[in-house]
Every structure is written in structure tokens, then in C-alpha cells.
Write a protein that holds these residues in place. Structure first.
Motif, PDB file in Angstrom:
ATOM      1  N   PRO A  36      -2.700   5.807 -29.852  1.00  0.00           N
ATOM      2  CA  PRO A  36      -3.734   4.662 -29.611  1.00  0.00           C
ATOM      3  C   PRO A  36      -4.752   4.360 -30.615  1.00  0.00           C
ATOM      4  O   PRO A  36      -5.212   5.307 -31.552  1.00  0.00           O
ATOM      5  CB  PRO A  36      -4.451   5.283 -28.386  1.00  0.00           C
ATOM      6  N   ILE A  37      -5.416   3.044 -31.073  1.00  0.00           N
ATOM      7  CA  ILE A  37      -6.009   2.863 -32.022  1.00  0.00           C
ATOM      8  C   ILE A  37      -7.351   3.828 -32.041  1.00  0.00           C
ATOM      9  O   ILE A  37      -7.890   4.176 -32.881  1.00  0.00           O
ATOM     10  CB  ILE A  37      -6.423   1.424 -31.811  1.00  0.00           C
ATOM     11  N   SER A  38      -7.914   4.183 -30.726  1.00  0.00           N
ATOM     12  CA  SER A  38      -8.889   5.075 -30.795  1.00  0.00           C
ATOM     13  C   SER A  38      -8.822   6.473 -31.501  1.00  0.00           C
ATOM     14  O   SER A  38      -9.415   7.234 -32.217  1.00  0.00           O
ATOM     15  CB  SER A  38      -9.384   5.157 -29.373  1.00  0.00           C
ATOM     16  N   ARG A  39      -7.226   7.010 -31.146  1.00  0.00           N
ATOM     17  CA  ARG A  39      -6.939   8.299 -31.902  1.00  0.00           C
ATOM     18  C   ARG A  39      -6.765   8.073 -33.184  1.00  0.00           C
ATOM     19  O   ARG A  39      -7.275   9.039 -34.066  1.00  0.00           O
ATOM     20  CB  ARG A  39      -5.854   8.576 -31.114  1.00  0.00           C
ATOM     21  N   PHE A  40      -6.319   7.126 -33.928  1.00  0.00           N
ATOM     22  CA  PHE A  40      -6.069   6.713 -35.084  1.00  0.00           C
ATOM     23  C   PHE A  40      -7.426   6.749 -35.980  1.00  0.00           C
ATOM     24  O   PHE A  40      -7.691   7.276 -36.930  1.00  0.00           O
ATOM     25  CB  PHE A  40      -5.550   5.340 -35.398  1.00  0.00           C
ATOM     26  N   ILE A  41      -8.460   6.028 -35.155  1.00  0.00           N
ATOM     27  CA  ILE A  41      -9.767   6.020 -35.805  1.00  0.00           C
ATOM     28  C   ILE A  41     -10.522   7.326 -35.771  1.00  0.00           C
ATOM     29  O   ILE A  41     -11.097   7.657 -36.880  1.00  0.00           O
ATOM     30  CB  ILE A  41     -10.639   5.097 -34.846  1.00  0.00           C
ATOM     31  N   VAL A  42     -10.189   8.041 -34.913  1.00  0.00           N
ATOM     32  CA  VAL A  42     -10.732   9.760 -34.877  1.00  0.00           C
ATOM     33  C   VAL A  42     -10.393  10.405 -36.120  1.00  0.00           C
ATOM     34  O   VAL A  42     -10.895  10.728 -36.795  1.00  0.00           O
ATOM     35  CB  VAL A  42     -10.596  10.435 -33.778  1.00  0.00           C
ATOM     36  N   TRP A  43      -8.826  10.230 -36.225  1.00  0.00           N
ATOM     37  CA  TRP A  43      -8.300  10.937 -37.386  1.00  0.00           C
ATOM     38  C   TRP A  43      -8.823  10.393 -38.581  1.00  0.00           C
ATOM     39  O   TRP A  43      -8.981  10.820 -39.452  1.00  0.00           O
ATOM     40  CB  TRP A  43      -6.587  10.514 -37.487  1.00  0.00           C
ATOM     41  N   TRP A  44      -8.882   8.961 -38.780  1.00  0.00           N
ATOM     42  CA  TRP A  44      -9.297   8.336 -40.088  1.00  0.00           C
ATOM     43  C   TRP A  44     -10.583   8.927 -40.332  1.00  0.00           C
ATOM     44  O   TRP A  44     -10.960   9.268 -41.513  1.00  0.00           O
ATOM     45  CB  TRP A  44      -9.114   6.762 -40.075  1.00  0.00           C
ATOM     46  N   ARG A  45     -11.696   9.046 -39.099  1.00  0.00           N
ATOM     47  CA  ARG A  45     -13.047   9.644 -39.756  1.00  0.00           C
ATOM     48  C   ARG A  45     -13.087  10.805 -39.929  1.00  0.00           C
ATOM     49  O   ARG A  45     -13.781  11.367 -41.168  1.00  0.00           O
ATOM     50  CB  ARG A  45     -13.913   9.248 -38.228  1.00  0.00           C
ATOM     51  N   VAL A  46     -12.319  11.944 -39.556  1.00  0.00           N
ATOM     52  CA  VAL A  46     -12.080  13.173 -39.959  1.00  0.00           C
ATOM     53  C   VAL A  46     -11.452  13.192 -41.139  1.00  0.00           C
ATOM     54  O   VAL A  46     -12.063  14.135 -42.073  1.00  0.00           O
ATOM     55  CB  VAL A  46     -11.108  14.051 -38.823  1.00  0.00           C
ATOM     56  N   ARG A  47     -10.511  12.477 -41.625  1.00  0.00           N
ATOM     57  CA  ARG A  47      -9.907  12.455 -42.915  1.00  0.00           C
ATOM     58  C   ARG A  47     -10.924  11.975 -43.901  1.00  0.00           C
ATOM     59  O   ARG A  47     -11.224  12.808 -45.032  1.00  0.00           O
ATOM     60  CB  ARG A  47      -8.761  11.430 -43.026  1.00  0.00           C
ATOM     61  N   ALA A  48     -11.764  11.112 -43.560  1.00  0.00           N
ATOM     62  CA  ALA A  48     -12.854  10.633 -44.490  1.00  0.00           C
ATOM     63  C   ALA A  48     -13.999  11.818 -44.515  1.00  0.00           C
ATOM     64  O   ALA A  48     -14.571  11.846 -45.752  1.00  0.00           O
ATOM     65  CB  ALA A  48     -13.564   9.199 -43.992  1.00  0.00           C
ATOM     66  N   ALA A  49     -14.305  12.495 -43.689  1.00  0.00           N
ATOM     67  CA  ALA A  49     -15.327  13.395 -43.508  1.00  0.00           C
ATOM     68  C   ALA A  49     -14.772  14.457 -44.529  1.00  0.00           C
ATOM     69  O   ALA A  49     -15.670  14.923 -45.409  1.00  0.00           O
ATOM     70  CB  ALA A  49     -15.414  13.837 -42.150  1.00  0.00           C
ATOM     71  N   ILE A  50     -13.579  14.720 -44.556  1.00  0.00           N
ATOM     72  CA  ILE A  50     -13.143  16.269 -45.346  1.00  0.00           C
ATOM     73  C   ILE A  50     -13.016  15.570 -46.895  1.00  0.00           C
ATOM     74  O   ILE A  50     -13.467  16.178 -47.729  1.00  0.00           O
ATOM     75  CB  ILE A  50     -11.766  16.193 -45.003  1.00  0.00           C
ATOM     76  N   GLU A  51     -12.944  14.567 -47.020  1.00  0.00           N
ATOM     77  CA  GLU A  51     -12.883  13.730 -48.295  1.00  0.00           C
ATOM     78  C   GLU A  51     -14.002  13.844 -48.927  1.00  0.00           C
ATOM     79  O   GLU A  51     -14.667  14.201 -50.018  1.00  0.00           O
ATOM     80  CB  GLU A  51     -12.393  12.476 -48.424  1.00  0.00           C
ATOM     81  N   GLN A  52     -15.284  13.477 -47.997  1.00  0.00           N
ATOM     82  CA  GLN A  52     -16.757  13.651 -48.430  1.00  0.00           C
ATOM     83  C   GLN A  52     -16.972  15.064 -48.958  1.00  0.00           C
ATOM     84  O   GLN A  52     -17.898  15.305 -49.747  1.00  0.00           O
ATOM     85  CB  GLN A  52     -17.546  12.982 -47.338  1.00  0.00           C
ATOM     86  N   LEU A  53     -16.617  15.913 -47.917  1.00  0.00           N
ATOM     87  CA  LEU A  53     -17.058  17.425 -48.296  1.00  0.00           C
ATOM     88  C   LEU A  53     -16.443  17.924 -49.458  1.00  0.00           C
ATOM     89  O   LEU A  53     -17.121  18.658 -50.321  1.00  0.00           O
ATOM     90  CB  LEU A  53     -16.550  18.079 -47.069  1.00  0.00           C
ATOM     91  N   SER A  54     -15.222  17.453 -49.794  1.00  0.00           N
ATOM     92  CA  SER A  54     -14.527  17.792 -50.996  1.00  0.00           C
ATOM     93  C   SER A  54     -15.215  17.365 -52.334  1.00  0.00           C
ATOM     94  O   SER A  54     -15.152  17.763 -53.279  1.00  0.00           O
ATOM     95  CB  SER A  54     -13.006  17.275 -51.116  1.00  0.00           C
ATOM     96  N   LYS A  55     -16.097  16.267 -52.003  1.00  0.00           N
ATOM     97  CA  LYS A  55     -17.069  15.799 -52.989  1.00  0.00           C
ATOM     98  C   LYS A  55     -18.439  16.226 -53.201  1.00  0.00           C
ATOM     99  O   LYS A  55     -19.257  15.781 -53.731  1.00  0.00           O
ATOM    100  CB  LYS A  55     -17.156  14.296 -53.076  1.00  0.00           C
ATOM    101  N   SER A  56     -18.512  17.401 -52.440  1.00  0.00           N
ATOM    102  CA  SER A  56     -19.864  18.206 -52.381  1.00  0.00           C
ATOM    103  C   SER A  56     -20.549  17.675 -51.580  1.00  0.00           C
ATOM    104  O   SER A  56     -22.086  17.745 -51.652  1.00  0.00           O
ATOM    105  CB  SER A  56     -20.392  18.574 -53.800  1.00  0.00           C
ATOM    106  N   ALA A  57     -20.452  16.824 -50.725  1.00  0.00           N
ATOM    107  CA  ALA A  57     -21.584  16.007 -49.547  1.00  0.00           C
ATOM    108  C   ALA A  57     -21.806  17.244 -48.834  1.00  0.00           C
ATOM    109  O   ALA A  57     -20.962  18.236 -48.336  1.00  0.00           O
ATOM    110  CB  ALA A  57     -20.679  15.015 -49.054  1.00  0.00           C
TER     111      ALA A  57
END
Length: 69
Positions: free
Chosen positions: A5-26
Motif C-alpha cells: 500500500p502507498i501508505s506503507r511505502f511512505i512510512v518506509w520512505w520517511r524512516v529511510r530519510a530519517a536514518i539518512e539524516q541521523l547519519s549526517k549528525s542531525a
């Protein structure tokens, strides 16, 4: 091909984006907002549902124990 479902994809995309931000010291709050979560508790709850642990535990020192027979 996998169908999710698109809603599940969006959740995964947001979590991936958050992990990327954390890897950049956010900070956790910065990562939550930058990745589209409404606030840090929302991101933490979602992260814990997906992975079984809170994103804050990524910053805690870990100890590895090796057992030999």
C-alpha cells in the motif's frame, strides 16, 4: 514485483530519510521533521514498530560479548 500500500511505502520512505539524516549528525528531532514526521514521538513510535527498538538506541554505546565453547 511486490505490491505494498502507498501508505506503507511512505512510512518506509520517511524512516529511510530519517536514518539518512541521523547519519549526517542531525538530532533526532531534526531528523523527524526533515523526514516528514509530525514530531519526534511519532517517528520514535514508527521506528520501534518497524525495527523493535527506538532510534535513540542508535546513539548508545553497545557491548559485544563473544562466547566460545
Amino acid at each position: 514485483m511486490y505490491a505494498i500500500p502507498i501508505s506503507r511505502f511512505i512510512v518506509w520512505w520517511r524512516v529511510r530519510a530519517a536514518i539518512e539524516q541521523l547519519s549526517k549528525s542531525a538530532t533526532l528531532t531534526e531528523a523527524a521533521h526533515a523526514s516528514g514526521f509530525s514530531d519526534l514521538p511519532h517517528m520514535s513510535k514508527t521506528f520501534k514498530q518497524l525495527f523493535g527498538f527506538a532510534p535513540s538506541s542508535l546513539f548508545k554505546p553497545h557491548t559485544i560479548k563473544i562466547h566460545s565453547n
